[in-house]
Design an enzyme around this catalytic site. Structure first.
Site, PDB file in Angstrom:
ATOM      1  N   HIS A 118       0.837  -1.208   0.000  1.00 18.71           N
ATOM      2  CA  HIS A 118       0.000   0.000   0.000  1.00 18.71           C
ATOM      3  C   HIS A 118       0.866   1.250   0.000  1.00 18.71           C
ATOM      4  O   HIS A 118       1.953   1.270   0.581  1.00 18.71           O
ATOM      5  CB  HIS A 118      -1.019  -0.019   1.143  1.00 18.71           C
ATOM      6  N   GLU A 142      -4.830   2.084   2.762  1.00 19.10           N
ATOM      7  CA  GLU A 142      -4.982   0.789   3.422  1.00 19.10           C
ATOM      8  C   GLU A 142      -5.202   0.959   4.917  1.00 19.10           C
ATOM      9  O   GLU A 142      -5.965   0.228   5.542  1.00 19.10           O
ATOM     10  CB  GLU A 142      -3.722  -0.067   3.177  1.00 19.10           C
ATOM     11  N   GLU A 143      -4.482   1.920   5.487  1.00 17.50           N
ATOM     12  CA  GLU A 143      -4.483   2.087   6.948  1.00 17.50           C
ATOM     13  C   GLU A 143      -5.895   2.385   7.453  1.00 17.50           C
ATOM     14  O   GLU A 143      -6.584   3.235   6.921  1.00 17.50           O
ATOM     15  CB  GLU A 143      -3.523   3.211   7.349  1.00 17.50           C
ATOM     16  N   ASP A 160       0.015   4.320   1.122  1.00 16.70           N
ATOM     17  CA  ASP A 160      -0.183   5.319   2.178  1.00 16.70           C
ATOM     18  C   ASP A 160       0.607   4.990   3.440  1.00 16.70           C
ATOM     19  O   ASP A 160       1.010   3.850   3.683  1.00 16.70           O
ATOM     20  CB  ASP A 160      -1.677   5.451   2.526  1.00 16.70           C
ATOM     21  N   ASP A 201       6.161   1.030   6.788  1.00 16.94           N
ATOM     22  CA  ASP A 201       4.809   0.499   6.601  1.00 16.94           C
ATOM     23  C   ASP A 201       4.083   1.461   5.678  1.00 16.94           C
ATOM     24  O   ASP A 201       3.553   2.459   6.136  1.00 16.94           O
ATOM     25  CB  ASP A 201       4.126   0.375   7.964  1.00 16.94           C
ATOM     26  N   ASP A 253       3.444  -6.656   3.670  1.00 10.65           N
ATOM     27  CA  ASP A 253       2.973  -5.638   4.616  1.00 10.65           C
ATOM     28  C   ASP A 253       2.814  -6.166   6.037  1.00 10.65           C
ATOM     29  O   ASP A 253       1.910  -5.755   6.744  1.00 10.65           O
ATOM     30  CB  ASP A 253       1.628  -5.074   4.110  1.00 10.65           C
TER      31      ASP A 253
HETATM   32 ZN    ZN Z   1       0.714  -1.563   6.389  1.00  8.23          ZN
END
Ligand code: ZN
Length: 369
Positions: free
Chosen positions: A73, A136-137, A75, A103, A160
């Site tokens: 992801h 995603e978060e 973001d 992340d 991830d």
């Molecule tokens: Zn993540």
């Protein structure tokens, strides 16, 4: 010329892309994927993406019929503006007033870096699809909004997961949100408190009767927010409560949700209040057996590179949950992020290089001996 993976990673984290504002980073990745020779498209933007851009799907045709997708992801969580990475003793940290953004930019860097290596070395490889998701978060918006007609692969990896590199997450829970609105009756707290129905007290009594935390071996439950009331001198007539249930077993999740609903309904009835409870399944769980051929291939790919591989479960959700929900066999590979979602987030240089080795071996077509 292939760019050093650490240099690439540091370059990526310096491009701002807090959740919902991934466009600048997405545009950069589109350029880079195109210059590597991949066919790049974005899915149709919808409000459900919750972003100023949409998901990226890039394809590199391979030599075999087999196709694997790799997902990360774009973001990062807050605070993630003007990240300044620095290296110390083999680890990469942020300056301390932002997250690092490993992340999931470690996942992005590993994917692009491995593609560069395959292309530069002209390694025979499988067909590869790259999926970079937005937002995603929090709620997995990007993978939920993804146009799955653009993804051909039937199996793949999300890069991830935090922890020790070598880990493969083959099992993750489903998650259901529960929201309750309790309506009581307002009254002056000094003059006529007995005429009121205290919504906060009604909700509190319900919560005190709930089994929460580790409910059983498969299931956790939590009440996370409670908002209501206006002033100390008014018996509050309204409170909103939200919580969640996660479970590896759908049956257990359903049982726990019903239990929480019952506690709220019982308290509402007992105190002659009103209210309603709503629930929403945020994502489904998944479980892939360790003996699965694809999982075994990933294990072999890591072991060939001298990395100790192991399977495990995760208590968190990821884009892998959503892909599995769409019938695409997906594991979540550990990329080695430490202290994710905090300003102490860091990643070891060796995690980046080892992760790239696993992916390189998996994508390349090994000559049968
Ligand atoms: Zn993540």
């Amino acid at each position: 010329m292939k760019e050093d993976i650490v240099k690439k990673f540091k370059r990526y984290v310096q491009v701002n892309s807090e959740s919902g504002n991934e466009k600048e980073f997405a545009d950069l990745l589109i350029e880079e994927l195109k210059s590597l020779g991949l066919k790049v498209v974005q899915d149709q933007w919808t409000e459900a993406h919750h972003s100023n851009t949409s998901n990226i799907i890039a394809t590199l045709e391979g030599d075999g019929e087999d196709s694997i997708f790799l997902c990360a992801h774009m973001d990062t969580v807050k605070p993630g503006i003007d990240i300044e990475p620095y290296e110390k003793d083999g680890n990469i940290y942020s300056k301390g007033d932002t997250v690092l953004g490993a992340d999931d930019k470690a996942g992005v860097a590993v994917i692009i870096s491995t593609l560069e290596k395959i292309i530069e070395e002209k390694t025979p490889h499988r067909s590869i699809e790259v999926v970079f998701t937005v937002h995603e978060e929090g709620s997995l918006y990007g993978s939920k909004a993804l146009d799955y007609s653009l993804v051909k692969s039937k199996k793949g990896l999300v890069l991830d997961s935090s922890g020790e590199v070598g880990g493969i997450v083959i099992k993750a829970p489903s998650k259901e949100k529960i929201s309750a609105e309790v309506i009581g009756k307002s009254s002056h707290a000094g003059i006529a408190p007995e005429k009121g129905i205290n919504a906060i007290a009604v909700a509190s009594e319900a919560i005190s009767k709930m089994r929460l935390s580790n409910v059983d071996r498969e299931t956790t439950a939590n009440i996370g927010t409670m908002n209501g009331g206006d002033a100390t001198n008014v018996v509050p007539d309204n409170v909103n409560v939200t919580g969640e249930v996660r479970s590896f077993k759908d049956h257990n999740r359903g049982k726990q949700i019903n239990h929480m609903k019952e506690c709220i309904d019982d308290s509402i009835n007992k105190h002659k209040a009103e209210g309603k409870v709503t629930t929403e399944l945020l994502y489904k769980g998944y479980e892939i057996p360790e003996s699965d051929d694809f999982v075994q291939e990933i294990i072999k790919s890591g072991e060939t590179a001298g990395i100790e591989m192991f399977t495990r479960d995760s208590k968190g959700g990821s884009d892998a949950n959503v892909f599995n929900g769409h019938g695409i066999k997906t594991v979540n590979l550990v990329i080695g992020t430490q202290n994710a979602h905090t300003m102490d987030e860091y990643i070891a240089v060796q995690s980046l290089t080892n992760c790239s080795k696993i992916i390189y071996n998996l994508l390349s077509i090994q000559k049968e001996s």
